[in-house]
Design a protein around this motif. Structure first.
Motif, PDB file in Angstrom:
ATOM      1  N   THR A   1      61.305   2.997  46.977  1.00  0.00           N
ATOM      2  CA  THR A   1      62.015   4.155  47.540  1.00  0.00           C
ATOM      3  C   THR A   1      61.065   5.215  48.087  1.00  0.00           C
ATOM      4  OG1 THR A   1      63.875   3.789  46.026  1.00  0.00           O
ATOM      5  CG2 THR A   1      63.725   5.939  47.075  1.00  0.00           C
ATOM      6  N   PRO A   2      59.996   5.597  47.356  1.00  0.00           N
ATOM      7  CA  PRO A   2      59.067   6.589  47.927  1.00  0.00           C
ATOM      8  C   PRO A   2      58.434   6.121  49.232  1.00  0.00           C
ATOM      9  CG  PRO A   2      58.728   6.369  45.563  1.00  0.00           C
ATOM     10  CD  PRO A   2      59.647   5.256  45.962  1.00  0.00           C
ATOM     11  N   LEU A   3      58.097   4.842  49.319  1.00  0.00           N
ATOM     12  CA  LEU A   3      57.517   4.326  50.560  1.00  0.00           C
ATOM     13  C   LEU A   3      58.523   4.397  51.701  1.00  0.00           C
ATOM     14  CD1 LEU A   3      55.378   1.163  49.672  1.00  0.00           C
ATOM     15  CD2 LEU A   3      54.635   3.509  50.099  1.00  0.00           C
TER      16      LEU A   3
ATOM     17  N   ILE B   1      60.271   6.703  56.797  1.00  0.00           N
ATOM     18  CA  ILE B   1      61.342   7.284  57.620  1.00  0.00           C
ATOM     19  C   ILE B   1      60.951   8.681  58.101  1.00  0.00           C
ATOM     20  CG2 ILE B   1      63.721   8.127  57.575  1.00  0.00           C
ATOM     21  CD1 ILE B   1      64.348   5.818  55.632  1.00  0.00           C
ATOM     22  N   GLY B   2      60.374   9.497  57.192  1.00  0.00           N
ATOM     23  CA  GLY B   2      59.949  10.835  57.587  1.00  0.00           C
ATOM     24  C   GLY B   2      58.883  10.801  58.671  1.00  0.00           C
ATOM     25  N   ASP B   3      57.903   9.915  58.507  1.00  0.00           N
ATOM     26  CA  ASP B   3      56.845   9.801  59.511  1.00  0.00           C
ATOM     27  C   ASP B   3      57.392   9.278  60.841  1.00  0.00           C
ATOM     28  OD1 ASP B   3      55.063  10.717  57.661  1.00  0.00           O
ATOM     29  OD2 ASP B   3      54.222   8.751  57.170  1.00  0.00           O
ATOM     30  N   ALA B   4      58.379   8.393  60.769  1.00  0.00           N
ATOM     31  CA  ALA B   4      58.982   7.865  61.993  1.00  0.00           C
ATOM     32  C   ALA B   4      59.720   8.969  62.748  1.00  0.00           C
ATOM     33  CB  ALA B   4      59.936   6.716  61.668  1.00  0.00           C
ATOM     34  N   ALA B   5      60.428   9.838  62.008  1.00  0.00           N
ATOM     35  CA  ALA B   5      61.130  10.952  62.648  1.00  0.00           C
ATOM     36  C   ALA B   5      60.139  11.917  63.296  1.00  0.00           C
ATOM     37  CB  ALA B   5      61.992  11.685  61.628  1.00  0.00           C
ATOM     38  N   SER B   6      59.028  12.181  62.613  1.00  0.00           N
ATOM     39  CA  SER B   6      57.998  13.056  63.179  1.00  0.00           C
ATOM     40  C   SER B   6      57.375  12.431  64.420  1.00  0.00           C
ATOM     41  CB  SER B   6      56.913  13.331  62.133  1.00  0.00           C
ATOM     42  OG  SER B   6      57.440  14.037  61.021  1.00  0.00           O
ATOM     43  N   ALA B   7      57.162  11.114  64.363  1.00  0.00           N
ATOM     44  CA  ALA B   7      56.590  10.428  65.522  1.00  0.00           C
ATOM     45  C   ALA B   7      57.529  10.498  66.718  1.00  0.00           C
ATOM     46  CB  ALA B   7      56.297   8.973  65.160  1.00  0.00           C
ATOM     47  N   ALA B   8      58.835  10.395  66.454  1.00  0.00           N
ATOM     48  CA  ALA B   8      59.808  10.488  67.543  1.00  0.00           C
ATOM     49  C   ALA B   8      59.768  11.874  68.177  1.00  0.00           C
ATOM     50  CB  ALA B   8      61.203  10.172  67.030  1.00  0.00           C
ATOM     51  N   ARG B   9      59.706  12.909  67.354  1.00  0.00           N
ATOM     52  CA  ARG B   9      59.660  14.281  67.886  1.00  0.00           C
ATOM     53  C   ARG B   9      58.371  14.514  68.672  1.00  0.00           C
ATOM     54  NH1 ARG B   9      62.009  19.197  67.447  1.00  0.00           N
ATOM     55  NH2 ARG B   9      60.615  21.002  67.759  1.00  0.00           N
TER      56      ARG B   9
ATOM     57  N   ALA C   1      64.551   0.357  57.537  1.00  0.00           N
ATOM     58  CA  ALA C   1      63.236   0.435  56.897  1.00  0.00           C
ATOM     59  C   ALA C   1      63.035  -0.871  56.146  1.00  0.00           C
ATOM     60  CB  ALA C   1      63.152   1.630  55.954  1.00  0.00           C
ATOM     61  N   ALA C   2      62.208  -1.740  56.692  1.00  0.00           N
ATOM     62  CA  ALA C   2      62.058  -3.082  56.132  1.00  0.00           C
ATOM     63  C   ALA C   2      60.734  -3.217  55.403  1.00  0.00           C
ATOM     64  CB  ALA C   2      62.143  -4.125  57.245  1.00  0.00           C
ATOM     65  N   PRO C   3      60.759  -3.725  54.156  1.00  0.00           N
ATOM     66  CA  PRO C   3      59.513  -3.933  53.423  1.00  0.00           C
ATOM     67  C   PRO C   3      58.804  -5.193  53.898  1.00  0.00           C
ATOM     68  CG  PRO C   3      61.355  -4.675  52.102  1.00  0.00           C
ATOM     69  CD  PRO C   3      61.943  -4.075  53.360  1.00  0.00           C
ATOM     70  N   SER C   4      57.494  -5.191  53.748  1.00  0.00           N
ATOM     71  CA  SER C   4      56.682  -6.363  54.083  1.00  0.00           C
ATOM     72  C   SER C   4      55.825  -6.689  52.874  1.00  0.00           C
ATOM     73  CB  SER C   4      55.799  -6.075  55.306  1.00  0.00           C
ATOM     74  OG  SER C   4      54.944  -7.165  55.576  1.00  0.00           O
ATOM     75  N   PHE C   5      56.115  -7.858  52.247  1.00  0.00           N
ATOM     76  CA  PHE C   5      55.404  -8.237  51.038  1.00  0.00           C
ATOM     77  C   PHE C   5      54.457  -9.402  51.327  1.00  0.00           C
ATOM     78  CE2 PHE C   5      59.603  -6.980  48.932  1.00  0.00           C
ATOM     79  CZ  PHE C   5      59.173  -5.677  48.749  1.00  0.00           C
ATOM     80  N   PRO C   6      53.246  -9.378  50.736  1.00  0.00           N
ATOM     81  CA  PRO C   6      52.389 -10.567  50.837  1.00  0.00           C
ATOM     82  C   PRO C   6      53.096 -11.765  50.221  1.00  0.00           C
ATOM     83  CG  PRO C   6      51.165  -8.680  49.971  1.00  0.00           C
ATOM     84  CD  PRO C   6      52.622  -8.299  49.967  1.00  0.00           C
ATOM     85  N   ARG C   7      53.135 -12.849  50.939  1.00  0.00           N
ATOM     86  CA  ARG C   7      53.846 -14.029  50.448  1.00  0.00           C
ATOM     87  C   ARG C   7      53.032 -15.277  50.771  1.00  0.00           C
ATOM     88  NH1 ARG C   7      58.941 -15.210  48.723  1.00  0.00           N
ATOM     89  NH2 ARG C   7      59.695 -17.315  49.060  1.00  0.00           N
ATOM     90  N   PHE C   8      52.968 -16.187  49.797  1.00  0.00           N
ATOM     91  CA  PHE C   8      52.217 -17.413  49.952  1.00  0.00           C
ATOM     92  C   PHE C   8      53.185 -18.587  49.894  1.00  0.00           C
ATOM     93  CE2 PHE C   8      49.792 -14.120  47.904  1.00  0.00           C
ATOM     94  CZ  PHE C   8      48.615 -14.093  48.615  1.00  0.00           C
ATOM     95  N   GLU C   9      53.000 -19.514  50.813  1.00  0.00           N
ATOM     96  CA  GLU C   9      53.933 -20.633  50.911  1.00  0.00           C
ATOM     97  C   GLU C   9      53.619 -21.714  49.877  1.00  0.00           C
ATOM     98  OE1 GLU C   9      56.577 -20.469  52.671  1.00  0.00           O
ATOM     99  OE2 GLU C   9      55.965 -18.520  53.430  1.00  0.00           O
ATOM    100  N   SER C  10      54.534 -22.672  49.797  1.00  0.00           N
ATOM    101  CA  SER C  10      54.446 -23.711  48.772  1.00  0.00           C
ATOM    102  C   SER C  10      53.288 -24.663  49.021  1.00  0.00           C
ATOM    103  CB  SER C  10      55.755 -24.502  48.737  1.00  0.00           C
ATOM    104  OG  SER C  10      55.941 -25.183  49.956  1.00  0.00           O
TER     105      SER C  10
ATOM    106  N   SER D   1      53.860  -2.895  52.346  1.00  0.00           N
ATOM    107  CA  SER D   1      54.172  -1.837  53.294  1.00  0.00           C
ATOM    108  C   SER D   1      55.651  -1.831  53.643  1.00  0.00           C
ATOM    109  CB  SER D   1      53.341  -1.999  54.567  1.00  0.00           C
ATOM    110  OG  SER D   1      53.616  -3.248  55.197  1.00  0.00           O
ATOM    111  N   VAL D   2      56.121  -0.680  54.086  1.00  0.00           N
ATOM    112  CA  VAL D   2      57.483  -0.511  54.566  1.00  0.00           C
ATOM    113  C   VAL D   2      57.409   0.103  55.955  1.00  0.00           C
ATOM    114  CG1 VAL D   2      59.683   0.678  54.241  1.00  0.00           C
ATOM    115  CG2 VAL D   2      58.479  -0.249  52.262  1.00  0.00           C
ATOM    116  N   ARG D   3      58.057  -0.526  56.900  1.00  0.00           N
ATOM    117  CA  ARG D   3      58.059  -0.033  58.273  1.00  0.00           C
ATOM    118  C   ARG D   3      59.446   0.495  58.609  1.00  0.00           C
ATOM    119  NH1 ARG D   3      55.095  -0.113  62.771  1.00  0.00           N
ATOM    120  NH2 ARG D   3      56.099  -0.222  64.807  1.00  0.00           N
TER     121      ARG D   3
END
Length: 246
Positions: free
Chosen positions: A159-161, A166-174, A199-208, A228-230
């Motif tokens: 949630t904090p991420l 989202i806050g940084d994205a709004a600032s970037a838009a302005r 806001a989509a998270p990106s997790f390190p993931r390793f395949e089978s 990271s969350v974008r």
């Protein structure tokens, strides 16, 4: 009486639908030029949760034997992982199967014959200590796991991420809208509309991969890295002539 009520309801509905449209038209007439921009940002942090899926498969000449051997190995894996006493550990069976294995189809087109059976069992382990991920993998493999189907590093609470992204994205838009306004010799006016695009998270993931039991002296390395969350937002601002009051 009924017709009167229906007519009155129809009149109210007409007023309700036409009045806002008229007001909207007046607003659009008064509004000057606008600019719509998209802002994006990414916030990163260290993972504190691990999710690993172990698998075991065995083959035998009959279904019961394949299933019995697979079940025995799966139980051994579960017991070994529980003995680690990992923090907030949760074990869950994800899949159990028994499939026949056929020989090649005959040239005359006749049906294949079953030669053996393959049984499988997949267990997912989740716990909250990234530093012990390699240890958990090694213990499961020594207990009989012959597949590591997936490994993902996550956050217990992102949630904090999300809020930061989202806050940084709004600032970037302005900021982007301000640059556009300046390049046109205008000033940025009031915010007309803003919407979040997710806001989509990106997790390190390793395949089978298939694995074989290794020496106890060789430990599986797992580096936590970061997750990271974008986030993206789309904002519309009024543009005002340079020097005009906002």
């Amino acid at each position: 009486m009924l017709r009167t009520l229906i007519a009155s309801a129809a009149l109210i509905a007409t007023l309700a639908t036409t009045a806002p449209a008229s007001a909207q038209a007046d607003t659009n007439e008064r509004r000057g030029p606008v600019v719509t921009v998209r802002g994006s940002a990414t916030a990163a942090g260290e993972p504190d949760r691990v999710r690993i899926a172990f698998g075991v498969t065995h083959q035998a000449t009959n279904a019961a034997a394949a299933q019995a051997r697979t079940s025995a190995t799966a139980n051994a894996i579960i017991d070994a992982v529980k003995a680690l006493e990992l923090p907030n550990a949760v074990l869950q069976t994800q899949g159990v199967y028994v499939n026949p294995i056929y020989n090649q189809r005959n040239r005359d087109g006749s049906s294949n014959n079953v030669t053996s059976y393959r049984a499988g069992n997949t267990v997912t382990l989740r716990f909250d200590d990234v530093t012990r991920a390699g240890e958990a993998i090694d213990v499961a493999i020594r207990a009989g796991a012959n597949q590591v189907n997936s490994l993902s590093l996550e956050m217990q609470d992102d949630t904090p991420l999300r809020a930061a992204a989202i806050g940084d994205a709004a600032s970037a838009a302005r900021d982007k809208a301000t640059i556009i306004a300046g390049s046109l010799g205008m000033q940025l006016g009031s915010l007309v509309e803003i919407r979040e695009e997710g806001a989509a998270p990106s997790f390190p993931r390793f395949e089978s991969r298939d694995v074989v039991a290794s020496s106890a002296a060789i430990r599986t390395p797992v580096e936590g890295g970061e997750v990271s969350v974008r986030a993206s937002v789309v904002a519309t601002y009024e543009l005002r002539a340079d020097g005009a009051a906002k």
